[in-house]
Design a protein around this motif. Structure first.
Motif, PDB file in Angstrom:
ATOM      1  N   ALA A 183      -4.803   8.551  -4.299  1.00  0.00           N
ATOM      2  CA  ALA A 183      -3.619   8.425  -3.432  1.00  0.00           C
ATOM      3  C   ALA A 183      -3.927   8.747  -2.071  1.00  0.00           C
ATOM      4  CB  ALA A 183      -2.597   9.363  -3.928  1.00  0.00           C
ATOM      5  N   TYR A 184      -4.797   9.853  -1.902  1.00  0.00           N
ATOM      6  CA  TYR A 184      -5.121  10.078  -0.430  1.00  0.00           C
ATOM      7  C   TYR A 184      -5.883   8.913   0.336  1.00  0.00           C
ATOM      8  CZ  TYR A 184      -4.483  15.131  -0.227  1.00  0.00           C
ATOM      9  OH  TYR A 184      -3.925  16.622  -0.111  1.00  0.00           O
ATOM     10  N   THR A 185      -6.590   8.358  -0.306  1.00  0.00           N
ATOM     11  CA  THR A 185      -7.702   7.290  -0.148  1.00  0.00           C
ATOM     12  C   THR A 185      -6.500   6.007   0.474  1.00  0.00           C
ATOM     13  OG1 THR A 185      -9.260   7.731  -1.540  1.00  0.00           O
ATOM     14  CG2 THR A 185      -9.428   5.599  -0.386  1.00  0.00           C
ATOM     15  N   LEU A 186      -5.430   5.806  -0.319  1.00  0.00           N
ATOM     16  CA  LEU A 186      -4.758   4.764  -0.188  1.00  0.00           C
ATOM     17  C   LEU A 186      -3.720   5.256   1.222  1.00  0.00           C
ATOM     18  CD1 LEU A 186      -3.454   3.338  -3.506  1.00  0.00           C
ATOM     19  CD2 LEU A 186      -4.532   2.190  -1.591  1.00  0.00           C
ATOM     20  N   LEU A 187      -3.408   6.452   1.031  1.00  0.00           N
ATOM     21  CA  LEU A 187      -2.724   7.143   2.483  1.00  0.00           C
ATOM     22  C   LEU A 187      -3.489   6.976   3.760  1.00  0.00           C
ATOM     23  CD1 LEU A 187      -0.333   8.931   3.349  1.00  0.00           C
ATOM     24  CD2 LEU A 187      -1.486  10.926   3.003  1.00  0.00           C
ATOM     25  N   ILE A 227       0.856  -1.175   0.025  1.00  0.00           N
ATOM     26  CA  ILE A 227      -0.112   0.024   0.239  1.00  0.00           C
ATOM     27  C   ILE A 227       0.798   1.289   0.039  1.00  0.00           C
ATOM     28  CG2 ILE A 227      -1.762   1.224   1.351  1.00  0.00           C
ATOM     29  CD1 ILE A 227      -2.881  -1.455   2.422  1.00  0.00           C
ATOM     30  N   TRP A 228       1.807   0.967   0.911  1.00  0.00           N
ATOM     31  CA  TRP A 228       2.822   2.415   0.815  1.00  0.00           C
ATOM     32  C   TRP A 228       3.407   2.655  -0.632  1.00  0.00           C
ATOM     33  CZ3 TRP A 228       2.512   6.248   3.781  1.00  0.00           C
ATOM     34  CH2 TRP A 228       2.255   6.162   5.148  1.00  0.00           C
ATOM     35  N   LEU A 244       1.130   6.732  -6.976  1.00  0.00           N
ATOM     36  CA  LEU A 244       0.231   7.615  -7.153  1.00  0.00           C
ATOM     37  C   LEU A 244       0.475   8.948  -6.609  1.00  0.00           C
ATOM     38  CD1 LEU A 244      -3.192   5.384  -6.384  1.00  0.00           C
ATOM     39  CD2 LEU A 244      -2.175   6.125  -8.461  1.00  0.00           C
ATOM     40  N   PHE A 245       0.910   9.468  -5.510  1.00  0.00           N
ATOM     41  CA  PHE A 245       0.966  10.650  -5.203  1.00  0.00           C
ATOM     42  C   PHE A 245       2.185  11.266  -6.451  1.00  0.00           C
ATOM     43  CE2 PHE A 245      -0.656  10.598  -0.976  1.00  0.00           C
ATOM     44  CZ  PHE A 245      -1.094  11.826  -1.070  1.00  0.00           C
ATOM     45  N   ALA A 248      -3.150   3.239   4.546  1.00  0.00           N
ATOM     46  CA  ALA A 248      -1.813   2.932   5.205  1.00  0.00           C
ATOM     47  C   ALA A 248      -1.992   3.492   6.736  1.00  0.00           C
ATOM     48  CB  ALA A 248      -0.906   3.284   4.441  1.00  0.00           C
ATOM     49  N   THR A 253       0.995   4.047  -3.058  1.00  0.00           N
ATOM     50  CA  THR A 253       0.485   5.437  -2.383  1.00  0.00           C
ATOM     51  C   THR A 253       1.565   6.362  -2.713  1.00  0.00           C
ATOM     52  OG1 THR A 253      -0.269   4.469  -0.251  1.00  0.00           O
ATOM     53  CG2 THR A 253       0.066   6.938  -0.476  1.00  0.00           C
TER      54      THR A 253
END
Lengths: 240, 219
Positions: free
Chosen positions: A207-211, A21-22, A28-29, A214, A25
């Protein structure tokens, strides 16, 4: 879902999933920020300040999403007595509060050059501010009640009662004439935003959602560890 | 039903004889009304413009300050446990106690407030809409206060926590209460209807939330 109820199994899966996930993230960022800061054109009215939106809009989405997650987890905790649900709700709250603060702060920074004021009391801004207060109240409940079982029961009710604010935020721009612009990305009749700006926004939203995912998994992991520690301490003080 | 009626009577008598009921709340209301013009300045036009807002906010604060009375004493002397074991469900008990709080504190205040507005040079034509909006809204205020009171039942210095938890829920009442009294006359009817809707919704939902919180403390 039931097979993830076991904290040990949850920890095993979380530990495996977190590095992946990191990595996602960060990728995507990188893509989203490249699109937002380099390829997206400046707005013909707002100029370069429009780029604040790439931070502001996903933060606001996430602030609402995280509260929804909290309320859902609380409902699951009430209905199924799921041992991890309270942990999930409790550890989501500070993250959501930070997203909410980020949305309010970046909105304020954008509002000064665009609207000429740091803050206006229109319906969207006010309901977002109320969301921040709800986060604070929820966190305060966990702090104020010492007995964890009781704190969990009270916190569930607080989260569910406050959920009524989420639809109010979403529809505040439709129900009232607000200075804040109406919904433009997620609409029934298609987005009104040009693709060159929309794709970085959507990538950053992801990206925010994955952040959040995490951070949430890490926070849940440490909450489980804190509970284990507490139980060990109680057991030890019983022996002595 | 007779049990609930008895409970209502008991709570009203307690509120009347113990003090801390309508009289004290009214005293607080008056104290704030005296302080505000000193803080804002005695300019009549300014006061007239601010009067409905001042009255609403003073009403919210008075209701909040008296909110912890709804369940606290009964919890401390154990009578809440007896009520929880009695035949009527805890939801109905919570509703009855919220109604008692409304009748003993919020309702007298909301009837008195528009007339106290005369001290603030309140425009005479908004007295009636303001009174109606406050009477409608004050019931919702008491019901929501009962949620806050039950959530913070056994927390030391829970008063501040009640404010954080309940004030966000008061925002819609304040918004529509204000739009019934300022703004144009066309807004009076829709605002009153929405206030009635908020009151009815909290009439149904607040006792459920309050009873759930009470159960957590009674365990």
């Amino acid at each position: 879902m039931q097979q993830f109820a076991n904290p040990t199994r949850f920890l095993a899966i979380a530990n495996k999933a977190l590095p992946l996930i990191w990595v996602l993230t960060i990728i995507l960022f990188a893509i989203g920020l490249y699109g937002a800061l380099v390829t997206a054109p400046p707005d013909y009215q707002q100029g370069e300040t429009v780029r604040i939106m790439f931070v502001h809009v996903p933060a606001a989405w996430l602030a609402m999403l995280v509260y929804t997650v909290m309320a859902l987890a609380s409902a699951v905790a009430i209905i199924f007595r799921h041992p991890l649900a309270d942990v999930a709700a409790k550890s989501a709250a500070p993250i959501g509060a930070v997203f909410c603060f980020l949305a309010l702060a970046t909105g304020s920074l954008w509002g000064k050059p665009m609207w000429g004021a740091w803050w206006v009391w229109d319906a969207r801004l006010t309901s977002m501010f109320v969301l921040f207060l709800l986060y604070v109240g929820y966190i305060a409940i966990w702090q104020a009640i010492e007995e964890p079982g009781r704190a969990a029961m009270i916190a569930r009710i607080v989260a569910l009662v406050g959920f009524i604010n989420i639809p109010v935020i979403k529809f505040s721009v439709d129900w009232w004439n607000t200075l804040h612009q109406p919904a433009s990305v997620l609409r029934m009749d298609g987005s009104t935003i040009d693709w060159s700006i929309r794709w970085p926004l959507l990538v950053l939203g992801l990206a925010y959602t994955l952040l959040f995912l995490a951070l949430h998994l890490m926070s849940m992991r440490s909450e489980i560890a804190a509970r284990k520690l507490r139980n060990l301490q109680i057991a030890r003080s019983g022996e002595a | 039903m007779t049990l609930l009626a008895a409970l209502l009577r008991r709570d009203l008598i307690l509120a009347a004889r113990q003090g801390g009921g309508a009289g004290t709340a009214l005293g607080f209301f008056l104290a704030v009304l005296v302080l505000l013009p000193i803080g804002i300045g005695p300019d009549q036009a300014t006061l007239q413009r601010l009067a409905p807002g001042i009255l609403w906010i003073t009403l919210l604060l008075s209701v909040l300050l008296s909110a912890d009375r709804i369940f606290q004493q009964d919890f401390e002397d154990g009578s809440l446990e007896v009520m929880a074991m009695a035949p009527p469900s805890l939801e109905l008990v919570a509703l009855t106690k919220a109604v008692a709080h409304w009748l003993s504190t919020s309702l007298p205040l909301s009837i008195a407030a528009p007339f106290l507005g005369i001290l603030l040079n309140l425009r005479t034509e908004v007295i009636w809409p303001l009174a109606l909006a406050m009477i409608l809204g004050s019931f919702a205020l008491s019901l929501l206060a009962s949620i806050g009171a039950s959530l913070t039942l056994n927390i030391r210095r829970g008063g501040l926590l009640i404010s954080i938890l309940v004030l966000p829920l008061y925002v819609p009442i304040l918004v529509f209460g204000m739009s019934a009294t300022t703004g144009n006359p066309e807004m009076i009817n829709p605002s009153l209807l929405i206030l009635a809707a908020i009151t009815l919704a909290s009439f149904v939902l607040a006792p459920i939330a309050a009873a759930a919180a009470l159960r957590a403390y009674l365990k």
